[in-house]
Each structure stands twice: as C-alpha cells, then as structure tokens.
Design a protein around this motif. Structure first.
Motif, PDB file in Angstrom:
ATOM      1  N   GLN A  17       0.849  -1.191   0.000  1.00 54.57           N
ATOM      2  CA  GLN A  17       0.000   0.000   0.000  1.00 54.57           C
ATOM      3  C   GLN A  17       0.884   1.241   0.000  1.00 54.57           C
ATOM      4  N   LEU A  18       0.519   2.191  -0.847  1.00 54.22           N
ATOM      5  CA  LEU A  18       1.263   3.443  -0.969  1.00 54.22           C
ATOM      6  C   LEU A  18       0.317   4.604  -0.730  1.00 54.22           C
ATOM      7  N   MET A  45      11.473   2.702  -6.307  1.00 52.79           N
ATOM      8  CA  MET A  45      10.296   3.553  -6.188  1.00 52.79           C
ATOM      9  C   MET A  45      10.326   4.616  -7.283  1.00 52.79           C
ATOM     10  N   GLY A  46       9.156   5.069  -7.656  1.00 52.18           N
ATOM     11  CA  GLY A  46       9.083   6.082  -8.698  1.00 52.18           C
ATOM     12  C   GLY A  46       7.964   7.067  -8.446  1.00 52.18           C
ATOM     13  N   TYR A  52       0.006  13.758  -8.759  1.00 52.64           N
ATOM     14  CA  TYR A  52       1.289  13.066  -8.629  1.00 52.64           C
ATOM     15  C   TYR A  52       1.070  11.713  -7.946  1.00 52.64           C
ATOM     16  N   TYR A  53       1.659  10.688  -8.555  1.00 54.37           N
ATOM     17  CA  TYR A  53       1.506   9.324  -8.071  1.00 54.37           C
ATOM     18  C   TYR A  53       2.856   8.737  -7.677  1.00 54.37           C
ATOM     19  N   PHE A 102       2.874  -1.532  -8.029  1.00 51.34           N
ATOM     20  CA  PHE A 102       1.893  -0.962  -7.111  1.00 51.34           C
ATOM     21  C   PHE A 102       1.858   0.558  -7.265  1.00 51.34           C
ATOM     22  N   TRP A 103       0.679   1.117  -7.031  1.00 49.39           N
ATOM     23  CA  TRP A 103       0.483   2.552  -7.202  1.00 49.39           C
ATOM     24  C   TRP A 103      -0.296   3.128  -6.018  1.00 49.39           C
ATOM     25  N   GLY A 104       0.015   4.373  -5.704  1.00 43.09           N
ATOM     26  CA  GLY A 104      -0.777   5.102  -4.731  1.00 43.09           C
ATOM     27  C   GLY A 104      -1.986   5.740  -5.397  1.00 43.09           C
ATOM     28  N   GLN A 105      -2.782   6.429  -4.600  1.00 42.69           N
ATOM     29  CA  GLN A 105      -4.011   7.051  -5.089  1.00 42.69           C
ATOM     30  C   GLN A 105      -3.750   8.421  -5.707  1.00 42.69           C
TER      31      GLN A 105
END
Length: 121
Positions: free
Chosen positions: A3-4, A32-33, A91-92, A110-113
């Motif tokens: 989870q991000l 990470m990106g 921004y993600y 995986f990606w954040g919201q």
C-alpha cells in the motif's frame, strides 16, 4: 501487496517549492518512482530511485526535482523546486520489484491514489 499513500500536495505559486511524501506499507519492493498526470494527458514519468539511492529524472524536471528515500521509515520523498504552472498534475507514487532504475509505468507493480499539485502563475 504494497500500500502506498501520498501526501503533501497542494496549491503553490510559480517559483515555489513543495515536498511530497509516499508512505509504503513495506519496502519489499526495491525501486520507487514518481509519476504525474495532468487532465487529458498520459501519465508521465517524473523520477525514480533504487534501494541504494541511485536516481534518474527526465529532462523536464532535472535540476528542479529531487527524490530521496528513508528505508527505515519506508517513505519516499519528492522535493519539487522552481515549480511551474505546467507542473500542475496529480502526482503518483509507485513501487517496482525490479532492482534497477525504472522509467516505464508498466514496470511498476503498485500505485498510490495520487495527490494533487496545483501551481498558479
């Protein structure tokens, strides 16, 4: 599953600075990106950092944006300076299992919201 959660977005005037944070539930992933997406545009690569701290940026942000990470806190940061109106976007934060600099969004697992950054002129 990782989870991000991004934070730190907001409204800033052109020329100003902003720091985004991305808290990860785990750093089992290694690279990470950061990406961004403006309305009606493709998601754009902003920068990447490996587990050991190597970074890479596209020309559009090189010299203005800096990515760092605190592995103990499982947090990645995006320091943005000299902001321009064209930096306005969501921004993600993203995480990849690949142990190298990763620039393609398809290589992230995986990606954040996302967090909104708005730069006013």
């Amino acid at each position: 599953q990782v989870q991000l959660v991004e934070s730190g977005g907001g409204l800033v005037q052109a020329g100003g600075s902003l720091t985004l944070s991305c808290a990860a539930s785990t750093f089992s992933t290694v690279t990470m990106g950061w990406f961004r997406q403006a309305p009606g545009k493709e998601r754009e690569f902003v920068g990447t950092i490996t587990w050991t701290g190597y970074t890479y940026y596209p020309d559009s942000v090189k010299g203005r944006f800096t990515i760092s990470r605190d592995n103990a806190k499982t947090t990645v940061y995006l320091q943005m300076n000299s902001l321009k109106p064209e930096d306005t976007a969501v921004y993600y934060c993203a995480a990849s299992f690949q142990a190298r600099l990763v620039t393609r969004k398809d290589d992230y697992n995986f990606w954040g919201q996302g967090t909104q950054v708005t730069v006013s002129s």
